[in-house]
Design an enzyme around this catalytic site. Structure first.
Site, short mmCIF file in Angstrom:
data_model
loop_
_atom_site.label_atom_id
_atom_site.label_comp_id
_atom_site.label_asym_id
_atom_site.label_seq_id
_atom_site.Cartn_x
_atom_site.Cartn_y
_atom_site.Cartn_z
N GLY A 178 -20.26 7.29 2.59
CA GLY A 178 -19.21 7.48 1.57
C GLY A 178 -19.82 7.36 0.19
O GLY A 178 -20.55 6.41 -0.10
N GLY A 232 -18.07 7.80 -3.03
CA GLY A 232 -17.02 7.92 -4.03
C GLY A 232 -17.00 6.70 -4.94
O GLY A 232 -18.04 6.13 -5.25
N ASN A 233 -15.79 6.30 -5.35
CA ASN A 233 -15.65 5.15 -6.27
C ASN A 233 -16.37 3.92 -5.74
O ASN A 233 -17.04 3.20 -6.49
CB ASN A 233 -14.17 4.75 -6.41
CG ASN A 233 -13.40 5.76 -7.21
OD1 ASN A 233 -13.96 6.53 -7.97
ND2 ASN A 233 -12.08 5.78 -7.01
N ALA A 234 -16.20 3.66 -4.46
CA ALA A 234 -16.81 2.46 -3.88
C ALA A 234 -18.30 2.70 -3.58
O ALA A 234 -19.17 1.99 -4.11
CB ALA A 234 -16.06 2.06 -2.62
N GLY A 235 -18.61 3.70 -2.77
CA GLY A 235 -19.97 3.90 -2.27
C GLY A 235 -20.98 4.31 -3.33
O GLY A 235 -22.09 3.76 -3.37
N LYS A 270 0.86 -1.19 0.00
CA LYS A 270 0.00 0.00 0.00
C LYS A 270 0.89 1.24 0.00
O LYS A 270 2.03 1.17 0.46
CB LYS A 270 -0.89 0.01 1.25
CG LYS A 270 -2.12 0.88 1.12
CD LYS A 270 -3.26 0.15 0.43
CE LYS A 270 -4.46 1.04 0.21
NZ LYS A 270 -5.60 0.30 -0.33
P1 NAD Z 1 -13.21 7.99 -2.93
O1 NAD Z 1 -12.20 9.03 -2.68
O2 NAD Z 1 -13.68 7.80 -4.32
O3 NAD Z 1 -14.48 8.25 -2.01
C1 NAD Z 1 -14.44 8.41 -0.63
C2 NAD Z 1 -15.82 8.91 -0.20
O4 NAD Z 1 -15.86 8.97 1.22
C3 NAD Z 1 -16.13 10.31 -0.71
O5 NAD Z 1 -17.50 10.37 -1.03
C4 NAD Z 1 -15.85 11.20 0.50
O6 NAD Z 1 -16.61 12.40 0.48
C5 NAD Z 1 -16.33 10.26 1.60
N1 NAD Z 1 -15.74 10.61 2.90
C6 NAD Z 1 -14.50 11.01 3.21
N2 NAD Z 1 -14.39 11.23 4.52
C7 NAD Z 1 -15.59 10.94 5.07
C8 NAD Z 1 -16.13 10.95 6.36
N3 NAD Z 1 -15.38 11.32 7.40
N4 NAD Z 1 -17.42 10.58 6.54
C9 NAD Z 1 -18.16 10.20 5.48
N5 NAD Z 1 -17.74 10.17 4.23
C10 NAD Z 1 -16.47 10.53 4.03
O7 NAD Z 1 -12.60 6.64 -2.32
P2 NAD Z 1 -13.07 5.17 -2.63
O8 NAD Z 1 -12.19 4.64 -3.70
O9 NAD Z 1 -14.54 5.12 -2.79
O10 NAD Z 1 -12.61 4.45 -1.29
C11 NAD Z 1 -13.46 4.42 -0.14
C12 NAD Z 1 -13.01 3.28 0.74
O11 NAD Z 1 -13.11 2.08 0.00
C13 NAD Z 1 -11.55 3.37 1.22
O12 NAD Z 1 -11.44 2.79 2.50
C14 NAD Z 1 -10.82 2.50 0.22
O13 NAD Z 1 -9.60 1.99 0.75
C15 NAD Z 1 -11.86 1.42 0.01
N6 NAD Z 1 -11.66 0.67 -1.23
C16 NAD Z 1 -11.80 1.26 -2.44
C17 NAD Z 1 -11.57 0.50 -3.59
C18 NAD Z 1 -11.76 1.07 -4.95
O14 NAD Z 1 -11.55 0.33 -5.93
N7 NAD Z 1 -12.15 2.30 -5.10
C19 NAD Z 1 -11.19 -0.85 -3.47
C20 NAD Z 1 -11.08 -1.42 -2.21
C21 NAD Z 1 -11.32 -0.64 -1.09
#
Ligand code: NAD
Length: 401
Positions: free
Chosen positions: A208, A210-213, A103
């Site tokens: 959340g 973003g990409n995941a949510g 990481k």
């Molecule tokens: P991202 O940057 O696309 O989105 C993050 C989201 O979380 C955003 O909507 C942001 O506004 C929100 N956020 C940030 N701080 C916050 C808080 N305190 N309270 C509520 N919401 C908050 O990131 P992502 O890629 O969606 O990643 C989110 C999680 O998923 C991380 O833990 C990441 O490690 C995990 N993850 C992502 C992937 C992927 O492919 N994108 C894969 C495995 C795990």
């Protein structure tokens, strides 16, 4: 509260007891193979020089080259990156792909940087890591606040598209990678609700966006599920009648946040976690459900798309309340699985169709869920411990010590 890495090591200790892991394997897994801290000097648009701190942790490569995302976040530090790299080690093994765990991260608030400053930071990070990342050594990917475009810049800097995954299609990315984490989670979700006989009327809350949510919300919405609340870093919105996720997505694109979306009540992220619902999907950051709020969680299932969003203390409380936790190392493993597919396609000069990618992803997610479900039932343990046991046993079988 313990740090993320302390949490991770506590999970390892517990799981190693249940798995009756060889003590030397446990000892080896209690520290990363290597960690690097770098200083990245950047000439800002203003002419001022700023120096950012970056990290790369290579945890364990028993199963294959180190693999794991790079995060740009103001709270990122070595402890967090170590924890995340350990979880990547477990995650890759949970889904049985030939990759180890790594990481990276940079302590920075990317929201205040211009595009050219982000490009300089991305290139600067890679320059400092030349020689220790590469297609056969360590293959990074996007994570919080890093994007496919940033991966393309990083791959360009190192001069090899197979050294980074999560790239845009035109830069050697894989079809399906953008939605893979959420789609993989959806496959796990389908299996879980089948076992628990939950219906489509189940109320789902998502932290959340973003990409995941956001992608998870969209897939659930398209499949007919009712999402009653979502949030981002600015706050949360709730509507008992369910949200039209297509409209929320448009709203967020136009305004930069989900809050103030029409006909919803704005609440805090803390309040969102404690809403009365069937499924709580945690898709933001680690340490969101802790011993401070676990007693107030009302969901029947907690679904971890973020990494490490439930602390070990909270895990125990949720267990005592008979709330099922679907752990990150299984639930969000779709992302790294399709990253693996991307890496394979790059190495072999292939381009798989979306159908091929999603079919292979589904097979892996279903198989991993079934394996973990069986271990959980046979050993009468929770899903997180079952996932760790499954992963640790695979690593133990391959580790030469
Ligand atoms: P991202 O940057 O696309 O989105 C993050 C989201 O979380 C955003 O909507 C942001 O506004 C929100 N956020 C940030 N701080 C916050 C808080 N305190 N309270 C509520 N919401 C908050 O990131 P992502 O890629 O969606 O990643 C989110 C999680 O998923 C991380 O833990 C990441 O490690 C995990 N993850 C992502 C992937 C992927 O492919 N994108 C894969 C495995 C795990």
């Amino acid at each position: 509260m313990q740090t993320a890495y302390q949490n991770a090591m506590e999970q390892l200790r517990k799981a190693s007891e249940i798995a009756e892991l060889n003590k030397d394997v446990l000892l080896k897994l209690q520290s990363p193979d290597r960690f690097i801290q770098v200083s990245i000097p950047i000439r800002m648009d203003s002419g001022e020089l700023k120096v950012f701190t970056g990290y790369r942790v290579q945890y364990d490569n028993t199963m294959g080259p180190y693999k794991g995302g790079i995060r740009f976040h103001s709270d990122t530090d070595l402890d967090e990156v170590k924890a995340l790299s350990f979880w990547m080690t477990i995650k890759c093994s949970v889904v049985g792909i030939p990759l180890g765990g790594g990481k990276g991260g940079v302590t920075v608030d990317p929201k205040v940087l211009s595009e050219s400053e982000i490009e300089k930071l991305s290139r600067g990070y890679v320059k400092k890591l030349k020689g220790i990342i590469g297609r056969d050594i360590d293959v990074p990917a996007p994570d919080v606040y890093t994007t496919p475009k940033i991966m393309a810049i990083m791959a360009d800097e190192i001069g090899d598209k197979a050294a980074f995954t999560g790239k845009p299609i035109e830069n050697g990315g894989s079809l399906g990678r953008d939605k893979a984490t959420a789609l993989g989670a959806f496959y796990v979700f389908e299996k879980a609700i089948e076992k628990l006989s939950l219906s489509k009327d189940s109320k789902i809350v998502i932290q959340g966006f973003g990409n995941a949510g956001a992608v998870f919300a969209k897939i659930l919405f398209d499949a007919g599920y009712s999402i009653i609340a979502v949030s981002d870093s600015k706050g949360a919105i709730v509507s008992d009648n369910g949200l039209n996720i297509d409209e929320v997505l448009k709203f967020k694109e136009n305004t930069g946040s989900v809050i103030n979306f029409e006909n919803t009540k704005t609440i805090t992220n803390q309040e969102l976690l404690e809403l009365d619902c069937d499924v709580l999907a945690l898709c933001a950051l680690e340490n969101q459900v802790t011993d401070n709020n676990a007693n107030n969680i009302k969901a029947k299932i907690v679904f971890e798309l973020a990494n490490g969003p439930v602390t070990p203390e909270a895990d125990l409380i949720l267990k005592s309340k008979e709330i099922l936790v679907l752990p990150d190392v299984l639930t969000n493993a779709g992302g790294v699985t399709v990253s693996y597919f991307e890496w394979l396609q790059n190495i072999n000069n292939e381009s798989w169709s979306l159908e091929e990618v999603n079919t292979k992803l589904k097979e892996i997610m279903y198989k991993s869920f079934d394996e973990i479900y069986d271990i959980a039932k046979t050993k009468d343990i929770d899903f997180r411990m079952a996932a760790f046991v499954s992963a640790l046993k695979r690593i133990e079988a391959k580790m030469e010590i």
